[in-house]
Scaffold this motif. Structure first.
Motif, mmCIF file in Angstrom:
data_model
loop_
_atom_site.group_PDB
_atom_site.id
_atom_site.type_symbol
_atom_site.label_atom_id
_atom_site.label_comp_id
_atom_site.label_asym_id
_atom_site.label_seq_id
_atom_site.Cartn_x
_atom_site.Cartn_y
_atom_site.Cartn_z
ATOM 1 N N VAL A 41 1.422 0.030 3.277
ATOM 2 C CA VAL A 41 1.150 1.129 2.354
ATOM 3 C C VAL A 41 2.248 1.136 1.295
ATOM 4 O O VAL A 41 3.440 1.274 1.619
ATOM 5 C CB VAL A 41 1.097 2.482 3.088
ATOM 6 C CG1 VAL A 41 0.861 3.625 2.102
ATOM 7 C CG2 VAL A 41 -0.013 2.461 4.146
ATOM 8 N N ARG A 68 -2.836 -0.732 1.279
ATOM 9 C CA ARG A 68 -3.242 0.525 0.642
ATOM 10 C C ARG A 68 -2.141 0.927 -0.343
ATOM 11 O O ARG A 68 -0.959 0.627 -0.131
ATOM 12 C CB ARG A 68 -3.380 1.648 1.682
ATOM 13 C CG ARG A 68 -4.349 1.357 2.825
ATOM 14 C CD ARG A 68 -5.753 1.743 2.503
ATOM 15 N NE ARG A 68 -6.616 1.652 3.680
ATOM 16 C CZ ARG A 68 -6.877 2.654 4.501
ATOM 17 N NH1 ARG A 68 -6.340 3.847 4.279
ATOM 18 N NH2 ARG A 68 -7.676 2.479 5.543
ATOM 19 N N PHE A 70 -0.561 4.404 -2.455
ATOM 20 C CA PHE A 70 -0.528 5.863 -2.376
ATOM 21 C C PHE A 70 -0.230 6.433 -3.752
ATOM 22 O O PHE A 70 0.755 6.046 -4.390
ATOM 23 C CB PHE A 70 0.554 6.307 -1.380
ATOM 24 C CG PHE A 70 0.768 7.793 -1.334
ATOM 25 C CD1 PHE A 70 -0.214 8.643 -0.859
ATOM 26 C CD2 PHE A 70 1.976 8.341 -1.761
ATOM 27 C CE1 PHE A 70 -0.010 10.023 -0.809
ATOM 28 C CE2 PHE A 70 2.191 9.707 -1.714
ATOM 29 C CZ PHE A 70 1.195 10.555 -1.241
ATOM 30 N N ASP A 71 -1.080 7.338 -4.203
ATOM 31 C CA ASP A 71 -0.897 7.978 -5.505
ATOM 32 C C ASP A 71 0.125 9.100 -5.350
ATOM 33 O O ASP A 71 -0.223 10.240 -5.052
ATOM 34 C CB ASP A 71 -2.234 8.521 -6.007
ATOM 35 C CG ASP A 71 -2.152 9.037 -7.434
ATOM 36 O OD1 ASP A 71 -1.178 8.693 -8.135
ATOM 37 O OD2 ASP A 71 -3.047 9.799 -7.839
ATOM 38 N N ASN A 72 1.376 8.769 -5.547
ATOM 39 C CA ASN A 72 2.490 9.688 -5.311
ATOM 40 C C ASN A 72 2.441 10.860 -6.303
ATOM 41 O O ASN A 72 2.484 10.645 -7.516
ATOM 42 C CB ASN A 72 3.803 8.913 -5.466
ATOM 43 C CG ASN A 72 4.993 9.645 -4.907
ATOM 44 O OD1 ASN A 72 4.939 10.834 -4.619
ATOM 45 N ND2 ASN A 72 6.088 8.928 -4.751
ATOM 46 N N ALA A 83 1.776 14.853 1.836
ATOM 47 C CA ALA A 83 0.550 14.238 1.326
ATOM 48 C C ALA A 83 0.411 12.808 1.838
ATOM 49 O O ALA A 83 -0.696 12.363 2.187
ATOM 50 C CB ALA A 83 0.553 14.255 -0.198
ATOM 51 N N LEU A 84 1.522 12.090 1.900
ATOM 52 C CA LEU A 84 1.482 10.723 2.417
ATOM 53 C C LEU A 84 1.108 10.718 3.892
ATOM 54 O O LEU A 84 0.315 9.885 4.349
ATOM 55 C CB LEU A 84 2.834 10.045 2.193
ATOM 56 C CG LEU A 84 2.989 8.619 2.744
ATOM 57 C CD1 LEU A 84 1.908 7.696 2.193
ATOM 58 C CD2 LEU A 84 4.382 8.073 2.421
ATOM 59 N N ARG A 86 -0.740 12.792 5.435
ATOM 60 C CA ARG A 86 -2.188 13.033 5.539
ATOM 61 C C ARG A 86 -2.968 11.749 5.262
ATOM 62 O O ARG A 86 -3.986 11.463 5.911
ATOM 63 C CB ARG A 86 -2.614 14.137 4.568
ATOM 64 C CG ARG A 86 -2.121 15.522 4.974
ATOM 65 C CD ARG A 86 -2.789 16.618 4.164
ATOM 66 N NE ARG A 86 -2.428 16.590 2.748
ATOM 67 C CZ ARG A 86 -1.379 17.220 2.237
ATOM 68 N NH1 ARG A 86 -0.568 17.929 3.027
ATOM 69 N NH2 ARG A 86 -1.128 17.157 0.934
ATOM 70 N N ALA A 87 -2.507 10.966 4.311
ATOM 71 C CA ALA A 87 -3.170 9.701 4.007
ATOM 72 C C ALA A 87 -3.013 8.709 5.157
ATOM 73 O O ALA A 87 -3.957 7.978 5.499
ATOM 74 C CB ALA A 87 -2.604 9.109 2.716
#
Length: 276
Positions: A41, A68, A70-72, A83-84, A86-87
């Motif tokens: 990720v 993957r 992650f849209d930080n 948020a990360l 949760r992803a």
């Protein structure tokens, strides 16, 4: 073939399948197989988006790694790491987290039992209570050029900010190439600038929580020509987070763009060393 023979063959096949399952010979899902490659990720930092990982992602994919990005959100380590997490909850099997720049502060505050390795690419790796702006102390670690007028401010819409807005920082266009990525050509720098995401100023002032690197094996790649995070500061953070697994590359801050092969190599080394 007669109907009776066909029925006998189907029954025999079914019996073999049942026996194989009982004996543990049936194929298991790929994510559950011991030794399966972890999902990588990739977490971008401030003044960038996930497009910067394009070449690294392609090289990892070519080597068989699920990847993957992650849209930080770039709002602050606590909220961004939540948020990360949760992803990550939607990913089966082991995970290697890779953070660039401020993305390192995010993976430092991320705690997921499936994460088997952290990889820091010219990244912040704070200890508990430290914050990005404090680590960039110009007296202790001089050399960062992330200062006004290169660092500019603007009000942006932000549902997490007071009154639905926030004060964000970004790198002005005349300064972006020479500060963020002086080792790429002008066209590449222009593309990177076009994908720049601003970061909340409060994100740089928010104290970090318990560091994941204290319990998760970690790797660090220092950028020797970095004009954002001084190399000496990178080496200091790496000495705590990744002792014995730190390497260096002759690159600017955005080594993931200018030296993707070296970045990929560190990620693969971490993945192989921690493969279950």
């Amino acid at each position: 073939m007669s109907d009776s023979s066909s029925i006998r063959l189907r029954r025999l096949a079914a019996a073999v399948a049942v026996s194989a399952a009982v004996l543990g010979l049936a194929a298991a899902p790929a994510a559950a197989q011991p030794g399966a490659k972890p999902t990588v990720v990739l977490v971008h930092g401030a003044f960038a988006d996930s497009s910067g990982w394009r070449d690294v992602a392609a090289q990892l994919t070519a080597q068989g790694y699920p990847v993957r990005t992650f849209d930080n959100p770039l709002r602050g380590p606590a909220g961004d790491s939540a948020a990360l997490e949760r992803a990550l909850a939607g990913i089966a099997g082991p995970i290697v987290l890779v953070g660039h720049s401020y993305g390192g502060a995010v993976i430092t505050n991320t705690h997921d039992p499936d994460v088997v390795a952290n990889v820091y690419i010219a990244a912040f790796a704070p200890a508990r209570g430290e914050f990005v702006q404090g680590l960039l102390n110009p007296i202790t670690y001089p050399g960062s050029r992330l200062l006004p007028p290169a660092l500019q401010l603007g009000v942006v819409a932000d549902a997490t900010g007071p009154g639905g807005s926030n004060l964000d920082g970004y790198i002005g266009e005349p300064y972006f190439h020479e500060i963020f990525a002086q080792d790429v050509d002008a066209a590449t720098a222009a593309d990177m600038f076009a994908h720049q995401k601003s970061a909340a100023l409060t994100a740089n002032l928010e104290p970090s929580g318990a560091p994941s690197w204290s319990t998760v094996p970690s790797w660090y790649l220092v950028s020797q020509q970095d004009r954002v995070i001084p190399p000496a500061l990178q080496r200091f953070m790496a000495s705590r987070a990744a002792p014995g697994t730190t390497t260096e590359v002759d690159a600017a801050h955005a080594s993931l763009v200018s030296r993707p092969a070296e970045v990929t190599g560190v990620v693969v080394a971490a993945a192989r060393a921690t493969q279950r």
